[in-house]
Design a protein around this motif. Structure first.
Motif, PDB file in Angstrom:
ATOM      1  N   CYS A 223     -46.282  22.125 111.663  1.00  0.00           N
ATOM      2  CA  CYS A 223     -44.845  21.947 111.862  1.00  0.00           C
ATOM      3  C   CYS A 223     -44.595  20.997 113.030  1.00  0.00           C
ATOM      4  O   CYS A 223     -45.484  20.713 113.833  1.00  0.00           O
ATOM      5  CB  CYS A 223     -44.172  23.292 112.158  1.00  0.00           C
ATOM      6  SG  CYS A 223     -44.269  24.506 110.827  1.00  0.00           S
ATOM      7  N   THR A 224     -43.371  20.520 113.112  1.00  0.00           N
ATOM      8  CA  THR A 224     -42.933  19.721 114.246  1.00  0.00           C
ATOM      9  C   THR A 224     -41.956  20.541 115.085  1.00  0.00           C
ATOM     10  O   THR A 224     -41.262  21.420 114.567  1.00  0.00           O
ATOM     11  CB  THR A 224     -42.239  18.429 113.771  1.00  0.00           C
ATOM     12  OG1 THR A 224     -41.128  18.780 112.939  1.00  0.00           O
ATOM     13  CG2 THR A 224     -43.207  17.561 112.986  1.00  0.00           C
ATOM     14  N   VAL A 225     -41.926  20.260 116.384  1.00  0.00           N
ATOM     15  CA  VAL A 225     -40.995  20.964 117.267  1.00  0.00           C
ATOM     16  C   VAL A 225     -39.597  20.408 117.044  1.00  0.00           C
ATOM     17  O   VAL A 225     -39.368  19.193 117.124  1.00  0.00           O
ATOM     18  CB  VAL A 225     -41.407  20.799 118.743  1.00  0.00           C
ATOM     19  CG1 VAL A 225     -40.360  21.425 119.660  1.00  0.00           C
ATOM     20  CG2 VAL A 225     -42.763  21.434 118.983  1.00  0.00           C
ATOM     21  N   ASP A 226     -38.642  21.295 116.753  1.00  0.00           N
ATOM     22  CA  ASP A 226     -37.279  20.896 116.438  1.00  0.00           C
ATOM     23  C   ASP A 226     -36.315  21.163 117.593  1.00  0.00           C
ATOM     24  O   ASP A 226     -35.155  20.808 117.524  1.00  0.00           O
ATOM     25  CB  ASP A 226     -36.810  21.639 115.178  1.00  0.00           C
ATOM     26  CG  ASP A 226     -35.598  20.980 114.543  1.00  0.00           C
ATOM     27  OD1 ASP A 226     -35.599  19.751 114.400  1.00  0.00           O
ATOM     28  OD2 ASP A 226     -34.626  21.713 114.221  1.00  0.00           O
ATOM     29  N   GLY A 227     -36.814  21.831 118.635  1.00  0.00           N
ATOM     30  CA  GLY A 227     -35.955  22.121 119.779  1.00  0.00           C
ATOM     31  C   GLY A 227     -36.453  23.346 120.517  1.00  0.00           C
ATOM     32  O   GLY A 227     -37.308  24.085 120.020  1.00  0.00           O
ATOM     33  N   ALA A 228     -35.933  23.560 121.706  1.00  0.00           N
ATOM     34  CA  ALA A 228     -36.327  24.716 122.512  1.00  0.00           C
ATOM     35  C   ALA A 228     -35.167  25.105 123.419  1.00  0.00           C
ATOM     36  O   ALA A 228     -34.319  24.276 123.772  1.00  0.00           O
ATOM     37  CB  ALA A 228     -37.569  24.402 123.350  1.00  0.00           C
TER      38      ALA A 228
END
Length: 396
Positions: free
Chosen positions: A371-376
């Protein structure tokens, strides 16, 4: 086996609280070992001896210098052939002086040996250094094992089959063989220490003296402990003065203490962390009678293991939200963390998390690696990272 790790700010009375906890456990009938990393004689002073006055209790101060010298002699004996080949002269025992970090390695060895089944301990209480140094020492096995996996990766060990042939041709063991064997031995020892630290029956007690600086100390310590997955069993409020005193100065100090204590109880309410109170005896506690008078709460029974190996659950959790664009949520509780003191970087299959001066590199679960990081975001005392499936890696 229950292992209780006792830490806190400098000067808060960690050794006294650890000794009182161990005495309380032994008086309850548990076979108890009290370990101390203190280099001075504070442990002997608090116990007014070696603690043998309490049946079932044994106190041991970790001798860092002796441990380092023994390890150094062992390394030299294992490398004897190589040293001869290089024409090197081994160091004499009296030349060996401990290097920085030797105290942490001695602590890890003591933890590993305390968990040996033949030792037969029911409870092990460890008087650790102040919180930052304690967390650094407890994080060492995980960090060093990660370095070993990078420097001596398993995938490259297929070539080991050639080493016996090369060794016969050269007439001495090949250096690569020593490197792999040393790495394997070190990894086993670190894994054993890490197993104790991460066991379901291992918890932390944080000792503070209620006052102006106690709240910040507890908040920072909670962040660091949560980041590394340590379970904070209790905060021990030490040297509490009586509620009422005829002396105006003591009455004012007592009022500040109890105000801070009330705030601490409010902050920890509902977290599963208890608050234990140890009174001020009007003097420095000395001897097992004084330690008993403090009324320390003995460790409870060990937690039920979450798995067959007795390890506690990972500190993070992952939730799956089918149909959502950012389908997965990775959540790590970080009580006390602030946005200003928080940092997050993805590095391959790992997350590098910085929180209030502490850093940990965490492996991603297999699903999130694709997966890719979409936000935090930091919400309600927890770091939440959103992940979206990578269409190039996710099965259709």
């Amino acid at each position: 086996m229950r292992t209780v790790l006792v830490s806190g700010p400098g000067g808060a009375g960690r050794t006294t609280a650890a000794a009182a906890t161990a005495v309380s456990a032994a008086r309850q009938g548990a076979r108890t070992l009290l370990l101390s990393t203190d280099r001075g004689t504070s442990l002997e002073a608090v116990l007014d001896g070696d603690g043998t006055a309490v049946p079932g209790l044994r106190a041991h101060r970790i001798d860092t210098q002796a441990t380092f010298r023994a390890d150094a002699r062992d390394v030299q004996s294992r490398l004897g052939s190589l040293l001869d080949l290089l024409g090197a002269e081994p160091l004499d025992p009296e030349e060996l002086t401990e290097l920085p970090g030797a105290d942490s390695l001695a602590l890890l060895r003591a933890l590993r040996e305390s968990a040996d089944g033949s030792a037969g301990w029911d409870v092990v209480v460890v008087d650790l250094p102040a919180t930052p140094a304690a967390l650094a020492a407890l994080a060492l096995p995980e960090q060093l094992r990660r370095y070993l996996r990078r420097l001596v990766p398993v995938q490259r060990q297929a070539a080991r089959a050639l080493r016996p042939v090369l060794a016969q041709l050269a007439g001495v063991p090949m250096p690569a063989q020593w490197a792999y064997e040393a790495a394997e031995r070190v990894d086993r020892e670190l894994a054993a220490a890490q197993a104790v630290i991460e066991a379901a029956g291992t918890t932390v007690r944080l000792v503070v003296e209620p006052g102006a600086a106690a709240a910040d100390a507890v908040r920072t310590a909670r962040t660091g402990l949560a980041l590394f997955g340590h379970r904070l069993e209790a905060v021990v409020a030490n040297r509490l003065l009586p509620d009422h005193s005829p002396d105006p100065w003591l009455a004012e100090l007592s009022g500040v203490q109890h105000k801070e204590l009330a705030a601490l109880r409010s902050e920890l309410a509902g977290t599963g962390t208890a608050v234990h109170e140890l009174p001020h005896l009007g003097r420095e506690p000395r001897g097992t009678d004084d330690l008993t008078a403090l009324g320390a709460v003995p460790p409870g029974p060990g937690a039920e293991p979450d798995g067959a190996d007795g390890r506690a659950a990972e500190p993070w959790s992952v939730t799956d939200q089918p149909g959502a664009e950012d389908r997965f949520r990775w959540r790590l509780p970080l009580p006390g963390a602030t946005r200003e003191g928080l940092g997050l970087v993805r590095r391959g299959d790992e997350l590098v998390v910085d929180a209030e001066g502490f850093r940990r590199i965490l492996p991603l679960p297999s699903a999130l690696r694709r997966c890719t990081v979409d936000g935090a975001a930091l919400r309600d005392g927890a770091l939440e990272v959103r992940f979206a499936p990578d269409p190039d890696l996710w099965p259709r």
